[in-house]
Motif scaffolding. Structure first.
Motif, PDB file in Angstrom:
ATOM      1  N   GLY A 238      38.810 -45.205 -57.679  1.00  0.00           N
ATOM      2  CA  GLY A 238      38.252 -46.250 -56.825  1.00  0.00           C
ATOM      3  C   GLY A 238      39.251 -47.196 -56.203  1.00  0.00           C
ATOM      4  O   GLY A 238      38.904 -48.334 -55.860  1.00  0.00           O
ATOM      5  N   ILE A 239      40.510 -46.773 -56.058  1.00  0.00           N
ATOM      6  CA  ILE A 239      41.514 -47.645 -55.438  1.00  0.00           C
ATOM      7  C   ILE A 239      41.349 -47.560 -53.917  1.00  0.00           C
ATOM      8  O   ILE A 239      41.704 -46.564 -53.291  1.00  0.00           O
ATOM      9  N   ARG A 240      40.802 -48.627 -53.343  1.00  0.00           N
ATOM     10  CA  ARG A 240      40.549 -48.650 -51.894  1.00  0.00           C
ATOM     11  C   ARG A 240      41.854 -48.885 -51.130  1.00  0.00           C
ATOM     12  O   ARG A 240      42.866 -49.308 -51.711  1.00  0.00           O
ATOM     13  N   PRO A 241      41.836 -48.643 -49.806  1.00  0.00           N
ATOM     14  CA  PRO A 241      43.065 -48.791 -49.006  1.00  0.00           C
ATOM     15  C   PRO A 241      43.744 -50.149 -49.134  1.00  0.00           C
ATOM     16  O   PRO A 241      44.977 -50.231 -49.231  1.00  0.00           O
ATOM     17  N   PHE A 257      51.078 -41.506 -61.381  1.00  0.00           N
ATOM     18  CA  PHE A 257      49.728 -41.812 -61.850  1.00  0.00           C
ATOM     19  C   PHE A 257      48.728 -40.763 -61.361  1.00  0.00           C
ATOM     20  O   PHE A 257      48.890 -40.151 -60.304  1.00  0.00           O
ATOM     21  N   ASN A 258      47.683 -40.601 -62.148  1.00  0.00           N
ATOM     22  CA  ASN A 258      46.573 -39.736 -61.749  1.00  0.00           C
ATOM     23  C   ASN A 258      45.514 -40.614 -61.105  1.00  0.00           C
ATOM     24  O   ASN A 258      44.867 -41.425 -61.795  1.00  0.00           O
ATOM     25  N   THR A 259      45.337 -40.502 -59.809  1.00  0.00           N
ATOM     26  CA  THR A 259      44.392 -41.358 -59.092  1.00  0.00           C
ATOM     27  C   THR A 259      43.312 -40.503 -58.428  1.00  0.00           C
ATOM     28  O   THR A 259      43.587 -39.409 -57.907  1.00  0.00           O
ATOM     29  N   TYR A 260      42.088 -41.048 -58.417  1.00  0.00           N
ATOM     30  CA  TYR A 260      40.937 -40.328 -57.860  1.00  0.00           C
ATOM     31  C   TYR A 260      40.067 -41.296 -57.078  1.00  0.00           C
ATOM     32  O   TYR A 260      40.056 -42.503 -57.333  1.00  0.00           O
ATOM     33  N   GLY A 261      39.300 -40.744 -56.168  1.00  0.00           N
ATOM     34  CA  GLY A 261      38.466 -41.570 -55.310  1.00  0.00           C
ATOM     35  C   GLY A 261      37.285 -42.192 -56.038  1.00  0.00           C
ATOM     36  O   GLY A 261      36.793 -43.244 -55.656  1.00  0.00           O
ATOM     37  N   SER A 262      36.805 -41.518 -57.093  1.00  0.00           N
ATOM     38  CA  SER A 262      35.642 -42.022 -57.821  1.00  0.00           C
ATOM     39  C   SER A 262      35.754 -41.655 -59.294  1.00  0.00           C
ATOM     40  O   SER A 262      36.577 -40.809 -59.677  1.00  0.00           O
ATOM     41  N   VAL A 263      34.898 -42.275 -60.106  1.00  0.00           N
ATOM     42  CA  VAL A 263      34.873 -41.965 -61.538  1.00  0.00           C
ATOM     43  C   VAL A 263      34.477 -40.506 -61.753  1.00  0.00           C
ATOM     44  O   VAL A 263      35.039 -39.820 -62.610  1.00  0.00           O
ATOM     45  N   LYS A 264      33.530 -40.020 -60.957  1.00  0.00           N
ATOM     46  CA  LYS A 264      33.074 -38.629 -61.084  1.00  0.00           C
ATOM     47  C   LYS A 264      34.224 -37.653 -60.866  1.00  0.00           C
ATOM     48  O   LYS A 264      34.382 -36.671 -61.608  1.00  0.00           O
ATOM     49  N   GLN A 265      35.013 -37.918 -59.821  1.00  0.00           N
ATOM     50  CA  GLN A 265      36.143 -37.036 -59.545  1.00  0.00           C
ATOM     51  C   GLN A 265      37.138 -37.053 -60.702  1.00  0.00           C
ATOM     52  O   GLN A 265      37.714 -36.014 -61.058  1.00  0.00           O
ATOM     53  N   ALA A 266      37.333 -38.226 -61.277  1.00  0.00           N
ATOM     54  CA  ALA A 266      38.260 -38.345 -62.410  1.00  0.00           C
ATOM     55  C   ALA A 266      37.740 -37.549 -63.607  1.00  0.00           C
ATOM     56  O   ALA A 266      38.509 -36.837 -64.273  1.00  0.00           O
ATOM     57  N   ILE A 267      36.444 -37.639 -63.862  1.00  0.00           N
ATOM     58  CA  ILE A 267      35.848 -36.894 -64.988  1.00  0.00           C
ATOM     59  C   ILE A 267      35.943 -35.390 -64.733  1.00  0.00           C
ATOM     60  O   ILE A 267      36.312 -34.610 -65.641  1.00  0.00           O
ATOM     61  N   ASP A 268      35.632 -34.979 -63.514  1.00  0.00           N
ATOM     62  CA  ASP A 268      35.693 -33.547 -63.176  1.00  0.00           C
ATOM     63  C   ASP A 268      37.101 -32.995 -63.367  1.00  0.00           C
ATOM     64  O   ASP A 268      37.277 -31.809 -63.717  1.00  0.00           O
ATOM     65  N   SER A 269      38.106 -33.832 -63.131  1.00  0.00           N
ATOM     66  CA  SER A 269      39.495 -33.367 -63.238  1.00  0.00           C
ATOM     67  C   SER A 269      39.892 -33.047 -64.676  1.00  0.00           C
ATOM     68  O   SER A 269      40.847 -32.309 -64.920  1.00  0.00           O
ATOM     69  N   LEU A 270      39.166 -33.622 -65.609  1.00  0.00           N
ATOM     70  CA  LEU A 270      39.514 -33.404 -67.021  1.00  0.00           C
ATOM     71  C   LEU A 270      39.116 -32.030 -67.519  1.00  0.00           C
ATOM     72  O   LEU A 270      39.749 -31.486 -68.439  1.00  0.00           O
TER      73      LEU A 270
END
Length: 272
Positions: A238-241, A257-270
């Motif tokens: 969720g790090i916005r521009p 760092f491992n950065t993702y657009g949303s919490v869901k994307q971060a969970i899916d990456s695991l």
């Protein structure tokens, strides 16, 4: 000194009547609305205060000061619980103080005190009233400051909860404006609790952040490094521009760092 002691005893014995007479006039100078309960509380407080002042005429200055300070400290805390702004209480103070001293002077003269003794009584009362007011204000401010800090602590705790979402995975959603106080709360109270939660992966979500400056950004990413040393895999989401620009200005290297657009994307990456 004997005439002064007689005045002292008279004031103590007739404190309620004297205060009611003064308040009958003083209330004309009050602009805020006063409930019957508040009025009764004010009457009782002023009766106590008059008795303390009157009894001080029979004591040493040091002894009288200690008694008034303790009473004023308690009074300040009680006022802080009732009034949000002490200025509303203080506004009529000057005129009411004048009315009070005029009443005391008249009583002193009616008891045959000399001009010198009347001046002594007034000076003693003026000094102790000013001392009491200073102590009351300090106590009021101290109580309100503590109240604000307690509220801020509650806000910090509510705005940075650790939320378990599945075995070994939790989310730390950051909400609102992140300032130095909240970062210190994270470092001192939130981070130390994470290992006990048996979390292997922590997603720090920035989507609820309103604002952040470069110094605070550095502290946030320090948390990442601390957790890494504890063996916890940290992901950012969720790090916005606008936040990204702040991070870049802080000189923080995103590549590690491992950065993702949303919490869901971060969970899916695991891929657990």
């Amino acid at each position: 000194m004997e005439p002064i002691l007689k005045v002292s005893n008279y004031l103590v014995d007739n404190a309620e009547t004297i205060i009611n007479e003064i308040l009958d006039v003083a209330l004309k100078n009050v602009t805020i609305k006063i409930t019957p309960e508040e009025l009764e509380r004010a009457i009782q407080k002023n009766i106590q205060f008059l008795k303390l002042l009157s009894e001080s005429l029979q004591e040493s200055t040091d002894s009288a000061e200690e008694v008034l300070k303790e009473w004023s400290k308690q009074n300040g805390e009680e006022e802080a619980k009732v009034f949000d702004q002490f200025s509303s209480v203080m506004k009529p103070y000057a005129i009411n103080r004048l009315l009070f001293l005029q009443k005391i002077s008249k009583i002193a003269m009616d008891h045959g005190l000399s001009t010198e003794d009347v001046v002594y009584v007034n000076n003693r009362f003026c000094y102790l009233m000013d001392l009491s007011m200073i102590e009351t204000i300090q106590s009021y401010e101290s109580y309100r400051d503590k109240l604000m800090k307690d509220h801020q602590k509650e806000i910090n705790e509510l705005s940075a909860p650790i939320v378990p979402i599945q075995d070994g995975v939790a989310v730390l959603p950051l909400i609102g404006a992140i300032d130095y106080t909240r970062v210190q709360h994270l470092l001192n109270y939130v981070v130390p609790t994470i290992p006990s939660l048996k979390v292997d992966h922590l997603i720090i979500d920035f989507s609820g952040i309103l604002a952040i400056d470069t110094e605070i950004a550095q502290h946030i990413f320090t948390i990442h490094n601390v957790l890494g040393l504890l063996g916890i895999h940290v992901l950012f989401s969720g790090i916005r521009p606008n936040l990204s620009m702040t991070v870049v200005k802080a000189g923080i290297d995103f590549t590690s760092f491992n950065t993702y657009g949303s919490v869901k994307q971060a969970i899916d990456s695991l891929k657990l």
